[in-house]
Design a protein around this motif. Structure first.
Motif, PDB file in Angstrom:
ATOM      1  N   ASN A  77     -39.859 -11.456 -13.184  1.00 18.22           N
ATOM      2  CA  ASN A  77     -39.913 -11.402 -14.645  1.00 18.22           C
ATOM      3  C   ASN A  77     -40.420 -12.744 -15.181  1.00 18.22           C
ATOM      4  O   ASN A  77     -39.657 -13.532 -15.742  1.00 18.22           O
ATOM      5  CB  ASN A  77     -38.540 -11.070 -15.219  1.00 18.22           C
ATOM      6  CG  ASN A  77     -38.022  -9.752 -14.708  1.00 18.22           C
ATOM      7  OD1 ASN A  77     -38.758  -8.775 -14.670  1.00 18.22           O
ATOM      8  ND2 ASN A  77     -36.769  -9.726 -14.289  1.00 18.22           N
ATOM      9  N   ILE A  78     -41.722 -12.974 -14.991  1.00 17.00           N
ATOM     10  CA  ILE A  78     -42.268 -14.300 -15.287  1.00 17.00           C
ATOM     11  C   ILE A  78     -42.259 -14.647 -16.765  1.00 17.00           C
ATOM     12  O   ILE A  78     -42.381 -15.817 -17.117  1.00 17.00           O
ATOM     13  CB  ILE A  78     -43.675 -14.475 -14.696  1.00 17.00           C
ATOM     14  CG1 ILE A  78     -44.628 -13.410 -15.247  1.00 17.00           C
ATOM     15  CG2 ILE A  78     -43.629 -14.424 -13.183  1.00 17.00           C
ATOM     16  CD1 ILE A  78     -46.074 -13.623 -14.859  1.00 17.00           C
ATOM     17  N   HIS A  79     -42.085 -13.659 -17.633  1.00 21.75           N
ATOM     18  CA  HIS A  79     -42.014 -13.942 -19.066  1.00 21.75           C
ATOM     19  C   HIS A  79     -40.791 -14.803 -19.406  1.00 21.75           C
ATOM     20  O   HIS A  79     -40.740 -15.402 -20.475  1.00 21.75           O
ATOM     21  CB  HIS A  79     -41.962 -12.643 -19.871  1.00 21.75           C
ATOM     22  CG  HIS A  79     -40.722 -11.851 -19.628  1.00 21.75           C
ATOM     23  ND1 HIS A  79     -40.583 -11.030 -18.520  1.00 21.75           N
ATOM     24  CD2 HIS A  79     -39.565 -11.784 -20.320  1.00 21.75           C
ATOM     25  CE1 HIS A  79     -39.383 -10.482 -18.560  1.00 21.75           C
ATOM     26  NE2 HIS A  79     -38.744 -10.917 -19.637  1.00 21.75           N
ATOM     27  N   MET A  80     -39.859 -14.919 -18.485  1.00 21.16           N
ATOM     28  CA  MET A  80     -38.645 -15.702 -18.735  1.00 21.16           C
ATOM     29  C   MET A  80     -38.902 -17.209 -18.689  1.00 21.16           C
ATOM     30  O   MET A  80     -37.995 -18.005 -18.898  1.00 21.16           O
ATOM     31  CB  MET A  80     -37.554 -15.316 -17.743  1.00 21.16           C
ATOM     32  CG  MET A  80     -37.035 -13.892 -17.934  1.00 21.16           C
ATOM     33  SD  MET A  80     -36.298 -13.630 -19.561  1.00 21.16           S
ATOM     34  CE  MET A  80     -34.788 -14.559 -19.394  1.00 21.16           C
ATOM     35  N   TYR A  81     -40.154 -17.601 -18.434  1.00 25.71           N
ATOM     36  CA  TYR A  81     -40.465 -19.027 -18.484  1.00 25.71           C
ATOM     37  C   TYR A  81     -40.278 -19.575 -19.897  1.00 25.71           C
ATOM     38  O   TYR A  81     -39.958 -20.747 -20.081  1.00 25.71           O
ATOM     39  CB  TYR A  81     -41.882 -19.317 -17.976  1.00 25.71           C
ATOM     40  CG  TYR A  81     -42.973 -19.055 -18.990  1.00 25.71           C
ATOM     41  CD1 TYR A  81     -43.390 -20.060 -19.861  1.00 25.71           C
ATOM     42  CD2 TYR A  81     -43.569 -17.802 -19.094  1.00 25.71           C
ATOM     43  CE1 TYR A  81     -44.382 -19.823 -20.803  1.00 25.71           C
ATOM     44  CE2 TYR A  81     -44.557 -17.564 -20.027  1.00 25.71           C
ATOM     45  CZ  TYR A  81     -44.959 -18.571 -20.875  1.00 25.71           C
ATOM     46  OH  TYR A  81     -45.937 -18.335 -21.811  1.00 25.71           O
ATOM     47  N   ARG A  82     -40.452 -18.734 -20.897  1.00 25.12           N
ATOM     48  CA  ARG A  82     -40.304 -19.203 -22.279  1.00 25.12           C
ATOM     49  C   ARG A  82     -38.872 -19.626 -22.599  1.00 25.12           C
ATOM     50  O   ARG A  82     -38.655 -20.738 -23.068  1.00 25.12           O
ATOM     51  CB  ARG A  82     -40.806 -18.152 -23.262  1.00 25.12           C
ATOM     52  CG  ARG A  82     -42.315 -18.009 -23.247  1.00 25.12           C
ATOM     53  CD  ARG A  82     -42.763 -16.899 -24.196  1.00 25.12           C
ATOM     54  NE  ARG A  82     -44.182 -16.706 -24.135  1.00 25.12           N
ATOM     55  CZ  ARG A  82     -45.036 -17.192 -25.017  1.00 25.12           C
ATOM     56  NH1 ARG A  82     -44.623 -17.889 -26.039  1.00 25.12           N
ATOM     57  NH2 ARG A  82     -46.322 -16.968 -24.873  1.00 25.12           N
ATOM     58  N   PRO A  83     -37.875 -18.768 -22.366  1.00 30.33           N
ATOM     59  CA  PRO A  83     -36.509 -19.242 -22.623  1.00 30.33           C
ATOM     60  C   PRO A  83     -36.111 -20.377 -21.685  1.00 30.33           C
ATOM     61  O   PRO A  83     -35.342 -21.264 -22.071  1.00 30.33           O
ATOM     62  CB  PRO A  83     -35.628 -18.008 -22.440  1.00 30.33           C
ATOM     63  CG  PRO A  83     -36.466 -16.982 -21.793  1.00 30.33           C
ATOM     64  CD  PRO A  83     -37.897 -17.343 -22.045  1.00 30.33           C
ATOM     65  N   SER A 141     -29.817 -18.104 -15.140  1.00 27.13           N
ATOM     66  CA  SER A 141     -30.218 -16.714 -15.410  1.00 27.13           C
ATOM     67  C   SER A 141     -31.732 -16.592 -15.533  1.00 27.13           C
ATOM     68  O   SER A 141     -32.331 -15.634 -15.028  1.00 27.13           O
ATOM     69  CB  SER A 141     -29.565 -16.206 -16.694  1.00 27.13           C
ATOM     70  OG  SER A 141     -28.172 -16.163 -16.557  1.00 27.13           O
ATOM     71  N   CYS A 142     -32.365 -17.550 -16.214  1.00 22.62           N
ATOM     72  CA  CYS A 142     -33.822 -17.526 -16.356  1.00 22.62           C
ATOM     73  C   CYS A 142     -34.495 -17.625 -15.000  1.00 22.62           C
ATOM     74  O   CYS A 142     -35.436 -16.872 -14.699  1.00 22.62           O
ATOM     75  CB  CYS A 142     -34.292 -18.662 -17.254  1.00 22.62           C
ATOM     76  SG  CYS A 142     -33.871 -18.468 -18.987  1.00 22.62           S
ATOM     77  N   LEU A 143     -34.027 -18.545 -14.153  1.00 18.92           N
ATOM     78  CA  LEU A 143     -34.621 -18.701 -12.828  1.00 18.92           C
ATOM     79  C   LEU A 143     -34.425 -17.451 -11.982  1.00 18.92           C
ATOM     80  O   LEU A 143     -35.340 -17.013 -11.274  1.00 18.92           O
ATOM     81  CB  LEU A 143     -34.030 -19.929 -12.121  1.00 18.92           C
ATOM     82  CG  LEU A 143     -34.479 -21.271 -12.670  1.00 18.92           C
ATOM     83  CD1 LEU A 143     -33.683 -22.400 -12.034  1.00 18.92           C
ATOM     84  CD2 LEU A 143     -35.973 -21.472 -12.471  1.00 18.92           C
ATOM     85  N   GLU A 144     -33.253 -16.851 -12.068  1.00 19.31           N
ATOM     86  CA  GLU A 144     -32.992 -15.618 -11.334  1.00 19.31           C
ATOM     87  C   GLU A 144     -33.985 -14.537 -11.744  1.00 19.31           C
ATOM     88  O   GLU A 144     -34.539 -13.823 -10.897  1.00 19.31           O
ATOM     89  CB  GLU A 144     -31.556 -15.156 -11.607  1.00 19.31           C
ATOM     90  CG  GLU A 144     -31.130 -13.950 -10.815  1.00 19.31           C
ATOM     91  CD  GLU A 144     -29.688 -13.568 -11.091  1.00 19.31           C
ATOM     92  OE1 GLU A 144     -29.364 -12.390 -10.877  1.00 19.31           O
ATOM     93  OE2 GLU A 144     -28.886 -14.432 -11.511  1.00 19.31           O
ATOM     94  N   ASN A 145     -34.245 -14.425 -13.025  1.00 18.75           N
ATOM     95  CA  ASN A 145     -35.204 -13.449 -13.525  1.00 18.75           C
ATOM     96  C   ASN A 145     -36.630 -13.777 -13.084  1.00 18.75           C
ATOM     97  O   ASN A 145     -37.388 -12.887 -12.702  1.00 18.75           O
ATOM     98  CB  ASN A 145     -35.141 -13.374 -15.057  1.00 18.75           C
ATOM     99  CG  ASN A 145     -34.108 -12.402 -15.526  1.00 18.75           C
ATOM    100  OD1 ASN A 145     -34.370 -11.211 -15.587  1.00 18.75           O
ATOM    101  ND2 ASN A 145     -32.916 -12.900 -15.832  1.00 18.75           N
ATOM    102  N   ILE A 146     -37.004 -15.033 -13.157  1.00 16.18           N
ATOM    103  CA  ILE A 146     -38.355 -15.444 -12.748  1.00 16.18           C
ATOM    104  C   ILE A 146     -38.568 -15.138 -11.272  1.00 16.18           C
ATOM    105  O   ILE A 146     -39.600 -14.587 -10.877  1.00 16.18           O
ATOM    106  CB  ILE A 146     -38.590 -16.937 -13.069  1.00 16.18           C
ATOM    107  CG1 ILE A 146     -38.678 -17.130 -14.591  1.00 16.18           C
ATOM    108  CG2 ILE A 146     -39.850 -17.444 -12.375  1.00 16.18           C
ATOM    109  CD1 ILE A 146     -38.616 -18.581 -15.032  1.00 16.18           C
TER     110      ILE A 146
END
Length: 123
Positions: free
Chosen positions: A29-35, A20-25
């Protein structure tokens, strides 16, 4: 629930969050690098108890991964960097073991350069 089943279920959940994080990135949505970083830490670093292995190593203790290619070093200038040093300095330039690709949509990917013939235990 048996410990091995628990580990596998936990691993599945971590992998779903990573996906899910990679899909967002990739969607910008680069802020998803944190999770993503947190999930990678759970997967590869965190242990349940002192002396334990990471989640991945605990779930698959015999898993082996490819090692990185050796790091080439240079004491001369590169295409991008020029060293300014005195005769006594021991500064060198390291070529990092990854290749960066920039796609037309702005996505930047760093692919690790692996030595697939040299496997190391995940532990």
């Amino acid at each position: 629930m048996e410990q091995r089943d628990y580990l596998k279920q936990h691993l599945r959940e971590v992998m779903k969050v990573i996906d899910s994080c990679l899909e967002n990135i990739y969607a910008g949505n680069i802020h998803m690098y944190r999770p993503l970083a947190g999930q990678l830490r759970i997967l590869l670093c965190d242990t349940q108890r002192k002396g334990d292995n990471s989640l991945l190593a605990s779930t698959y203790p015999d898993l082996e991964v490819s090692s990185l290619m050796p790091t080439p070093w240079s004491e001369r200038k590169s295409e991008y960097i020029e060293l300014q040093k005195s005769e006594n300095d021991t500064i060198r330039i390291a070529q990092m073991p990854f290749e960066i690709t920039v796609y037309s949509n702005g996505l930047v990917v760093a692919d690790l350069q692996l030595a697939s013939s040299n496997l190391v235990p995940i532990k």
